[in-house]
Design a protein around this motif. Sequence first.
Motif, short mmCIF file in Angstrom:
data_model
loop_
_atom_site.label_atom_id
_atom_site.label_comp_id
_atom_site.label_asym_id
_atom_site.label_seq_id
_atom_site.Cartn_x
_atom_site.Cartn_y
_atom_site.Cartn_z
N GLY A 163 -43.71 -20.89 -50.04
CA GLY A 163 -45.20 -20.83 -48.70
C GLY A 163 -45.65 -20.18 -48.70
N VAL A 164 -45.14 -18.72 -48.09
CA VAL A 164 -46.00 -18.50 -47.24
C VAL A 164 -45.28 -16.75 -47.69
CG1 VAL A 164 -46.59 -16.34 -45.51
CG2 VAL A 164 -46.85 -18.95 -45.04
N PHE A 165 -45.69 -14.81 -48.83
CA PHE A 165 -45.10 -14.60 -48.35
C PHE A 165 -45.74 -12.97 -47.39
CE2 PHE A 165 -44.54 -9.74 -50.47
CZ PHE A 165 -43.49 -9.52 -50.25
N CYS A 166 -44.74 -12.32 -46.78
CA CYS A 166 -45.08 -11.62 -45.53
C CYS A 166 -44.82 -10.26 -45.31
CB CYS A 166 -44.78 -12.38 -44.97
SG CYS A 166 -46.00 -11.89 -42.79
N LYS A 167 -45.64 -9.16 -45.93
CA LYS A 167 -44.68 -7.90 -45.50
C LYS A 167 -44.90 -6.95 -44.65
CE LYS A 167 -43.79 -3.91 -48.96
NZ LYS A 167 -44.11 -3.42 -50.55
N ASN A 168 -45.20 -6.35 -44.17
CA ASN A 168 -46.14 -5.98 -43.46
C ASN A 168 -47.64 -6.57 -43.12
OD1 ASN A 168 -46.57 -3.49 -41.58
ND2 ASN A 168 -47.08 -1.76 -43.46
N SER A 169 -47.38 -7.31 -42.47
CA SER A 169 -48.62 -8.04 -41.77
C SER A 169 -48.21 -8.90 -39.94
CB SER A 169 -48.82 -8.20 -42.60
OG SER A 169 -48.58 -8.04 -43.88
N ASP A 170 -49.42 -9.79 -39.96
CA ASP A 170 -49.14 -9.78 -38.54
C ASP A 170 -49.95 -11.26 -38.76
OD1 ASP A 170 -52.05 -8.94 -38.04
OD2 ASP A 170 -51.15 -8.16 -36.06
N PRO A 171 -49.86 -12.01 -39.31
CA PRO A 171 -50.68 -13.61 -39.23
C PRO A 171 -49.76 -14.00 -38.04
CG PRO A 171 -48.94 -13.61 -41.54
CD PRO A 171 -48.79 -12.22 -40.53
N PHE A 172 -50.96 -14.76 -37.49
CA PHE A 172 -51.08 -16.35 -37.18
C PHE A 172 -51.25 -17.53 -37.39
CE2 PHE A 172 -51.55 -12.80 -33.54
CZ PHE A 172 -51.35 -13.35 -32.72
N PHE A 173 -49.73 -18.32 -37.33
CA PHE A 173 -50.07 -19.27 -37.56
C PHE A 173 -50.23 -20.90 -37.02
CE2 PHE A 173 -47.62 -17.01 -40.86
CZ PHE A 173 -48.57 -17.56 -42.35
N GLU A 174 -50.90 -21.41 -37.02
CA GLU A 174 -51.41 -22.66 -35.71
C GLU A 174 -52.13 -23.66 -36.23
OE1 GLU A 174 -52.90 -22.36 -31.14
OE2 GLU A 174 -54.13 -21.13 -32.24
N ARG A 175 -51.02 -24.65 -35.20
CA ARG A 175 -51.20 -26.18 -35.92
C ARG A 175 -51.22 -26.04 -37.93
NH1 ARG A 175 -56.67 -26.64 -33.09
NH2 ARG A 175 -56.58 -24.27 -33.40
N VAL A 176 -49.91 -25.64 -38.22
CA VAL A 176 -49.94 -25.63 -39.53
C VAL A 176 -48.28 -26.34 -39.99
CG1 VAL A 176 -48.62 -23.60 -41.62
CG2 VAL A 176 -50.62 -23.23 -39.84
N THR A 177 -48.48 -27.53 -41.08
CA THR A 177 -47.53 -27.81 -41.84
C THR A 177 -46.98 -27.23 -43.30
OG1 THR A 177 -48.13 -29.93 -40.58
CG2 THR A 177 -46.59 -29.74 -42.59
N ILE A 178 -45.93 -26.54 -43.45
CA ILE A 178 -45.41 -25.91 -44.30
C ILE A 178 -44.26 -27.21 -44.46
CG2 ILE A 178 -44.94 -23.94 -45.50
CD1 ILE A 178 -45.63 -22.44 -42.92
N HIS A 179 -44.87 -27.60 -46.59
CA HIS A 179 -43.79 -28.34 -46.42
C HIS A 179 -43.61 -28.53 -47.98
CE1 HIS A 179 -45.41 -31.76 -48.40
NE2 HIS A 179 -46.78 -31.37 -47.79
N GLY A 180 -42.39 -28.92 -48.88
CA GLY A 180 -42.50 -28.81 -49.79
C GLY A 180 -42.23 -27.25 -51.26
N ASN A 181 -42.24 -26.42 -50.44
CA ASN A 181 -41.52 -25.62 -51.18
C ASN A 181 -40.55 -24.83 -52.09
OD1 ASN A 181 -45.31 -24.90 -51.06
ND2 ASN A 181 -44.31 -25.00 -49.02
N THR A 182 -40.48 -24.50 -53.07
CA THR A 182 -39.14 -23.52 -52.99
C THR A 182 -39.44 -22.22 -53.20
OG1 THR A 182 -39.66 -23.76 -55.15
CG2 THR A 182 -39.08 -25.51 -54.25
N ALA A 183 -37.66 -21.28 -53.23
CA ALA A 183 -37.74 -20.25 -53.88
C ALA A 183 -36.69 -19.45 -53.68
CB ALA A 183 -38.92 -18.95 -52.29
N GLU A 184 -36.32 -18.64 -54.06
CA GLU A 184 -34.50 -18.04 -53.84
C GLU A 184 -33.98 -17.18 -52.26
OE1 GLU A 184 -33.82 -14.98 -56.91
OE2 GLU A 184 -34.76 -16.38 -58.75
#
Length: 245
Positions: free
Chosen positions: A52-73
């Motif tokens: 869903g989200v790759f985050c490196k050395n960052s400061d994101p705000f996720f608000e009122r978000v649905t994260i579903h149906g994603n795949t990764a290692e």
Amino acid sequence: NMKEFVAICGDTDSVAVLDAESESSVLVFDEDNGVYIQNLVLTGGSAPEGGGVFCKNSDPFFERVTIHGNTAEMGGGIYSIDNSTPYVLNSTITENNVTNGGAIYCQNDNLTVVNSILWNNFPQEIYVANASDSSMIRIAYSDIQGGWEGERNRDVDPLFADATFHLADNSPCIGTGPKSKEIGGITYTCPSMDCEYNKRPDPDGSDPDMGALESPLAIGYAVSRIDVMPTTFSLAQNYPNPFNP
């Protein structure tokens, strides 16, 4: 691939969906600060790290978000590393599948989760790569499958009512969120709308629900039990009568 100091917010007419169609992560943050992601569904991501989200050395705000149906290692919902400080507020992360960190994978980062639901992600909700990182994770008023230490956290099936993860009328997540809470030096205040722009809390005067969506019920889930045997049996008229306007 995100840029610094921008906001992406779904519109008010319909649910806005970002679908990566199994080609990559849905969102990539790489040294990006001051980014707000609101009122969105993130799905269809597929990547070695951070479906869903790759985050490196960052400061994101996720608000009122649905994260579903994603795949990764690693990190089906969110993969967060290298001094990142993601904030997950009033959100739902569910049905993501990986090797480690079904909902969130953490390594050397500072994670904050408030009033959110992390449920039914495989193989676990939160994976902390380094034991010392646990002290940097702040979670409160959230429903985490398998449990997590923190104020008013719970480990109970949220009882999703449909494929878009609305809460059933008897959900234990109804009316159990905070209106205002200070955590990690930041004062969290419940927004006036959910991710579908429904009023929150609903009705007025009640406590908000956990997760990305608000249910129009006044009270939270309760269980009652009466240990008596019935003495009579009857079949009442069906009500309401569907043929009577």
